[in-house]
Design a protein around this motif. Sequence first.
Motif, PDB file in Angstrom:
ATOM      1  N   LEU A  84      -2.471  -3.689  -4.746  1.00 42.45           N
ATOM      2  CA  LEU A  84      -3.501  -3.214  -3.883  1.00 42.45           C
ATOM      3  C   LEU A  84      -3.715  -2.559  -3.788  1.00 42.45           C
ATOM      4  CD1 LEU A  84      -2.557  -6.387  -1.640  1.00 42.45           C
ATOM      5  CD2 LEU A  84      -3.863  -6.543  -3.345  1.00 42.45           C
ATOM      6  N   THR A  85      -5.210  -2.000  -2.975  1.00 38.79           N
ATOM      7  CA  THR A  85      -5.612  -0.924  -3.234  1.00 38.79           C
ATOM      8  C   THR A  85      -6.659  -0.865  -1.963  1.00 38.79           C
ATOM      9  OG1 THR A  85      -7.640  -0.332  -4.904  1.00 38.79           O
ATOM     10  CG2 THR A  85      -5.538   0.464  -5.455  1.00 38.79           C
ATOM     11  N   GLY A  86      -7.108   0.197  -0.894  1.00 34.68           N
ATOM     12  CA  GLY A  86      -7.812  -0.165  -0.012  1.00 34.68           C
ATOM     13  C   GLY A  86      -7.639   1.404   1.005  1.00 34.68           C
ATOM     14  N   THR A  87      -8.499   1.633   1.535  1.00 38.59           N
ATOM     15  CA  THR A  87      -8.648   2.750   2.838  1.00 38.59           C
ATOM     16  C   THR A  87      -7.898   1.759   4.228  1.00 38.59           C
ATOM     17  OG1 THR A  87     -10.717   3.344   1.332  1.00 38.59           O
ATOM     18  CG2 THR A  87      -9.956   4.568   3.169  1.00 38.59           C
ATOM     19  N   HIS A  88      -7.125   3.258   4.837  1.00 34.08           N
ATOM     20  CA  HIS A  88      -6.763   2.510   5.731  1.00 34.08           C
ATOM     21  C   HIS A  88      -7.617   2.720   7.386  1.00 34.08           C
ATOM     22  CE1 HIS A  88      -3.936   3.236   9.500  1.00 34.08           C
ATOM     23  NE2 HIS A  88      -3.734   2.071   9.450  1.00 34.08           N
ATOM     24  N   GLN A  89      -8.638   1.807   7.624  1.00 36.84           N
ATOM     25  CA  GLN A  89      -9.732   1.550   8.054  1.00 36.84           C
ATOM     26  C   GLN A  89      -9.784   1.008   9.901  1.00 36.84           C
ATOM     27  OE1 GLN A  89     -13.182   1.464   6.119  1.00 36.84           O
ATOM     28  NE2 GLN A  89     -12.504   1.561   4.262  1.00 36.84           N
ATOM     29  N   VAL A 102      -4.796   3.688   0.051  1.00 32.26           N
ATOM     30  CA  VAL A 102      -3.857   3.233  -0.213  1.00 32.26           C
ATOM     31  C   VAL A 102      -3.345   2.719  -1.618  1.00 32.26           C
ATOM     32  CG1 VAL A 102      -2.692   3.754   1.898  1.00 32.26           C
ATOM     33  CG2 VAL A 102      -3.890   1.420   0.651  1.00 32.26           C
ATOM     34  N   GLU A 103      -2.217   2.503  -2.279  1.00 31.32           N
ATOM     35  CA  GLU A 103      -1.767   1.587  -3.612  1.00 31.32           C
ATOM     36  C   GLU A 103      -0.353   1.248  -2.792  1.00 31.32           C
ATOM     37  OE1 GLU A 103      -3.047   2.404  -7.126  1.00 31.32           O
ATOM     38  OE2 GLU A 103      -1.076   2.439  -8.093  1.00 31.32           O
ATOM     39  N   PHE A 104      -0.008   0.212  -2.745  1.00 32.53           N
ATOM     40  CA  PHE A 104       1.083  -0.544  -2.657  1.00 32.53           C
ATOM     41  C   PHE A 104       1.003  -2.146  -3.597  1.00 32.53           C
ATOM     42  CE2 PHE A 104      -1.926  -2.083   0.247  1.00 32.53           C
ATOM     43  CZ  PHE A 104      -1.670  -3.505   0.459  1.00 32.53           C
ATOM     44  N   SER A 105       2.409  -2.346  -3.805  1.00 32.36           N
ATOM     45  CA  SER A 105       2.732  -3.424  -4.596  1.00 32.36           C
ATOM     46  C   SER A 105       3.850  -4.388  -4.034  1.00 32.36           C
ATOM     47  CB  SER A 105       3.314  -3.044  -5.623  1.00 32.36           C
ATOM     48  OG  SER A 105       4.875  -2.405  -5.674  1.00 32.36           O
ATOM     49  N   ASN A 128       6.434   1.881   1.255  1.00 28.83           N
ATOM     50  CA  ASN A 128       5.580   3.061   0.992  1.00 28.83           C
ATOM     51  C   ASN A 128       3.909   2.603   1.510  1.00 28.83           C
ATOM     52  OD1 ASN A 128       4.818   4.454  -1.912  1.00 28.83           O
ATOM     53  ND2 ASN A 128       4.223   2.511  -1.914  1.00 28.83           N
ATOM     54  N   LEU A 129       4.052   1.958   1.821  1.00 29.65           N
ATOM     55  CA  LEU A 129       2.198   1.687   2.053  1.00 29.65           C
ATOM     56  C   LEU A 129       2.632   2.422   3.822  1.00 29.65           C
ATOM     57  CD1 LEU A 129      -0.628   0.332   2.908  1.00 29.65           C
ATOM     58  CD2 LEU A 129       0.847  -1.909   4.256  1.00 29.65           C
ATOM     59  N   MET A 130       3.439   2.343   4.735  1.00 32.76           N
ATOM     60  CA  MET A 130       3.640   2.654   6.395  1.00 32.76           C
ATOM     61  C   MET A 130       3.927   4.335   5.306  1.00 32.76           C
ATOM     62  SD  MET A 130       3.708   0.304   8.206  1.00 32.76           S
ATOM     63  CE  MET A 130       3.891   0.569   9.144  1.00 32.76           C
ATOM     64  N   GLN A 131       4.538   4.963   4.799  1.00 32.67           N
ATOM     65  CA  GLN A 131       4.035   6.303   4.091  1.00 32.67           C
ATOM     66  C   GLN A 131       2.756   6.489   3.833  1.00 32.67           C
ATOM     67  OE1 GLN A 131       7.235   6.085   1.297  1.00 32.67           O
ATOM     68  NE2 GLN A 131       8.777   7.417   2.663  1.00 32.67           N
ATOM     69  N   GLN A 132       2.591   5.979   3.474  1.00 37.24           N
ATOM     70  CA  GLN A 132       0.948   6.482   3.194  1.00 37.24           C
ATOM     71  C   GLN A 132      -0.251   6.495   4.069  1.00 37.24           C
ATOM     72  OE1 GLN A 132      -0.650   4.822  -1.290  1.00 37.24           O
ATOM     73  NE2 GLN A 132       1.221   3.430  -1.017  1.00 37.24           N
ATOM     74  N   ALA A 135       2.567   6.560   8.512  1.00 37.39           N
ATOM     75  CA  ALA A 135       4.074   5.599  10.003  1.00 37.39           C
ATOM     76  C   ALA A 135       5.024   6.228  10.077  1.00 37.39           C
ATOM     77  CB  ALA A 135       3.645   4.278  10.050  1.00 37.39           C
ATOM     78  N   VAL A 136       5.282   7.034   8.631  1.00 32.26           N
ATOM     79  CA  VAL A 136       6.726   6.830   8.588  1.00 32.26           C
ATOM     80  C   VAL A 136       6.637   8.347   7.490  1.00 32.26           C
ATOM     81  CG1 VAL A 136       8.647   6.313   7.336  1.00 32.26           C
ATOM     82  CG2 VAL A 136       7.362   4.457   8.520  1.00 32.26           C
ATOM     83  N   PRO A 137       7.749   9.279   7.069  1.00 31.83           N
ATOM     84  CA  PRO A 137       7.757  10.645   7.067  1.00 31.83           C
ATOM     85  C   PRO A 137       8.225  10.054   5.351  1.00 31.83           C
ATOM     86  CG  PRO A 137       9.040  10.849   8.995  1.00 31.83           C
ATOM     87  CD  PRO A 137       9.066   9.014   8.927  1.00 31.83           C
ATOM     88  N   LYS A 138       7.548  11.048   4.243  1.00 27.87           N
ATOM     89  CA  LYS A 138       7.511  10.930   2.318  1.00 27.87           C
ATOM     90  C   LYS A 138       9.178  11.151   2.552  1.00 27.87           C
ATOM     91  CE  LYS A 138       2.895   9.696   2.200  1.00 27.87           C
ATOM     92  NZ  LYS A 138       2.158  10.407   0.482  1.00 27.87           N
TER      93      LYS A 138
END
Length: 138
Positions: A84-89, A102-105, A128-132, A135-138
């Motif tokens: 999935l893809t999207g923009t954190h709005q 974001v892009e996550f599976s 991965n989503l929370m990093q993008q 919220a969480v460091p990469k």
Amino acid sequence: MAGGQGLIKRFYDEVLTGGNLSLIDEMVTDDVVDHEEGFPGQPPGKEGVKFYVNAIRTAFPDLAVKTSEPALADGNLEAVHTILTGTHQGDFAGVPASGNSVEFSGIDIIRVEDGKVAEHWGSTDMLNLMQQIGAVPK
């Protein structure tokens, strides 16, 4: 999906990314069992599905399916790997909108009963989503 009813694909296309929440009543049993951990405050059953869809669509209103393969069906089970893809709005799990793309599976498996989703197992790459979204460091 050879031999299957295609409920997962329809759910992603028409409900999750399409926004037609009224289809949840048609596609999901009242007492659906979800084995994937939900969001804080998410109720069980069909109301939990509605809660989840509202939460993800609020956070990522432009959510889109990049790929949904492989998709498999066998008897009353369906499975799919989705990107999935999207923009954190909007707020997501307590994280305010970042504006990040974001892009996550995820992988979903459902059990179908009388043409409706009765049970769901899933795994989403939440780290991965929370990093993008920062919220969480990469």
